[in-house]
Design a protein around this motif. Structure first.
Motif, PDB file in Angstrom:
ATOM      1  N   LYS A 250       0.826  -1.196   0.000  1.00  0.00           N
ATOM      2  CA  LYS A 250       0.000   0.000   0.000  1.00  0.00           C
ATOM      3  C   LYS A 250       0.868   1.257   0.000  1.00  0.00           C
ATOM      4  O   LYS A 250       1.892   1.327   0.678  1.00  0.00           O
ATOM      5  N   PHE A 251       0.429   2.234  -0.764  1.00  0.00           N
ATOM      6  CA  PHE A 251       1.110   3.524  -0.855  1.00  0.00           C
ATOM      7  C   PHE A 251       0.091   4.633  -0.607  1.00  0.00           C
ATOM      8  O   PHE A 251      -1.043   4.561  -1.079  1.00  0.00           O
ATOM      9  N   ASN A 252       0.531   5.654   0.109  1.00  0.00           N
ATOM     10  CA  ASN A 252      -0.372   6.715   0.568  1.00  0.00           C
ATOM     11  C   ASN A 252      -0.496   7.826  -0.464  1.00  0.00           C
ATOM     12  O   ASN A 252       0.215   8.819  -0.430  1.00  0.00           O
ATOM     13  N   GLY A 253      -1.409   7.649  -1.404  1.00  0.00           N
ATOM     14  CA  GLY A 253      -1.700   8.695  -2.379  1.00  0.00           C
ATOM     15  C   GLY A 253      -0.702   8.762  -3.515  1.00  0.00           C
ATOM     16  O   GLY A 253       0.057   9.719  -3.630  1.00  0.00           O
ATOM     17  N   GLY A 254      -0.703   7.746  -4.390  1.00  0.00           N
ATOM     18  CA  GLY A 254       0.220   7.729  -5.522  1.00  0.00           C
ATOM     19  C   GLY A 254      -0.002   8.897  -6.462  1.00  0.00           C
ATOM     20  O   GLY A 254      -1.143   9.247  -6.790  1.00  0.00           O
ATOM     21  N   GLU A 255       1.082   9.519  -6.916  1.00  0.00           N
ATOM     22  CA  GLU A 255       0.997  10.689  -7.799  1.00  0.00           C
ATOM     23  C   GLU A 255       1.854  10.481  -9.050  1.00  0.00           C
ATOM     24  O   GLU A 255       1.602   9.586  -9.812  1.00  0.00           O
TER      25      GLU A 255
END
Length: 386
Positions: A250-255
């Protein structure tokens, strides 16, 4: 140029006189010889467009939301976001998404060999909240919908062929895409607080109509090895794609996402990090983490869109922060390259270089008004390292 991992003994461009302490891997921060100065020197006073630049660089306004582009009769879209440049004979084209919902879509501006604006037109319509995306090696623009169960649309920057929806690339809250011509895959970020990092493996490279969607699997640590697993149901219904594979990281807010030289970098806005995947070795690690900078003196905050120069520098745009595009060099210098003043209610989007590498395009999504109808798209010209 081969890039090393950022911030191992990194030099950080900042107004602070010194840092001390450690960041990651036991690496000590050190103040630069010229505080605030990277390879291009310190930022000067704001110019007529409100942009602070190093000496030798100049800016101009290319387009404003709701106003005709140059001498064309085409009004620029609202909320300009992700973008890319494409060669067009002796000139080039800059493509930009529109992050509004409904309508969204993407537009393009054509430039002559001298940089004069020669045309502007729509390349995608009727979509929702088109945020970032990515350029393909076959010169199309992947425009991504940042909505629940959003799609990727493959568009023609030259305005000849109609845009095509690519459902095989999955339905989720898409953000950015980065093509890897070596492994013949496209990497995809997901803008969710518990989002994942994906890759799409086309059945035939150059044709995105069919293929396999995979998700990265790894431990919860900030570094280690990773593997890929197939997402069973890529349309994300009734179970979201990010919740289908056990062990998906899981990654917090991929951009933003950028590929070069067997490495892919992507940003996560929720924790202000830049991640690095060494694709040849099958390992991942943190490349930048502002929370580990001592004394709250991080030069890069609000990480968002990212692009790379031919020299090997990364340019990372800030969503908020201090409204800067920051530079991370192959020598591990992290420093502001430019700063937009008087637009604190906006964000910087869509950084992309012209084919020659001497012009950088980007937008302030909401401009001075703080509204999606106040977007401004800029060009910076100068002695970029190529």
């Amino acid at each position: 140029m081969e890039r090393r991992t950022f911030l191992r003994g990194a030099v950080i461009g900042s107004s602070a006189a010194a840092f001390g302490g450690t960041l990651m891997h036991g690496a000590a921060y050190a103040a630069p010889a010229q505080p605030g100065a990277g390879p291009y020197g310190a930022l000067g006073a704001a110019d007529a467009n409100g942009i602070q630049l190093p000496a030798g660089f100049t800016s101009r306004v290319v387009a404003r939301s709701g106003q005709n582009v140059g001498s064309t009769s085409y009004p620029w879209h609202s909320a300009p976001d992700g973008g890319a440049c494409f060669a067009d004979g002796t000139g080039w084209i800059y493509v930009s998404n529109s992050e509004i919902n409904p309508s969204g879509g993407a537009s393009a501006v054509k430039f002559s060999a001298t940089g004069a604006i020669t045309g502007a037109y729509r390349i995608l319509s009727g979509t929702r909240q088109n945020c970032a995306g990515g350029k393909t090696p076959w010169n199309t623009w992947l425009s991504c919908e940042e909505v629940s169960r959003g799609y990727v649309y493959e568009t023609d920057p030259y305005g000849v062929n109609a845009a095509v929806q690519r459902p095989a690339m999955g339905q989720f809250k898409h953000e950015a895409a980065a093509a890897d011509p070596v492994r013949k895959v496209v990497y995809l970020t997901e803008d969710e607080t518990d989002g994942c990092f994906y890759r799409f493996v086309p059945t035939t490279w150059g044709n995105l109509s069919s293929g396999t969607l995979q998700v990265l699997k790894a431990s919860t640590a900030t570094s280690g090895s990773f593997t890929w697993a197939t997402v069973p149901d890529r349309d994300g219904s009734p179970t979201a794609t990010r919740s289908q594979v056990s062990g998906a990281k899981k990654f917090n807010g991929g951009e933003g996402c950028h590929y070069a030289n067997d490495t892919v970098w992507f940003t996560t806005k929720g924790d202000n990090r830049v991640w690095q995947l060494n694709l040849a070795a099958g390992t991942y690690e943190l490349a930048y983490d502002d929370s580990l900078v001592p004394g709250g003196a991080a030069p890069l905050t609000g990480v968002d869109n990212v692009t790379g120069s031919s020299y090997g520098d990364l340019y990372i745009a800030e969503d908020g922060g201090t409204m800067e595009i920051c530079l991370i060099t192959p020598d591990d210098v992290v420093t502001p390259f430019l700063r937009i003043t008087g637009q604190s209610s906006s964000e910087i989007t869509g950084p992309a270089f012209s084919p020659a590498g001497n012009r950088l395009y980007f937008s302030s999504q909401r401009g001075t008004s703080g509204s999606s109808t106040g977007g401004i798209t800029y060009e910076v010209t100068g002695p970029f390292r190529v």
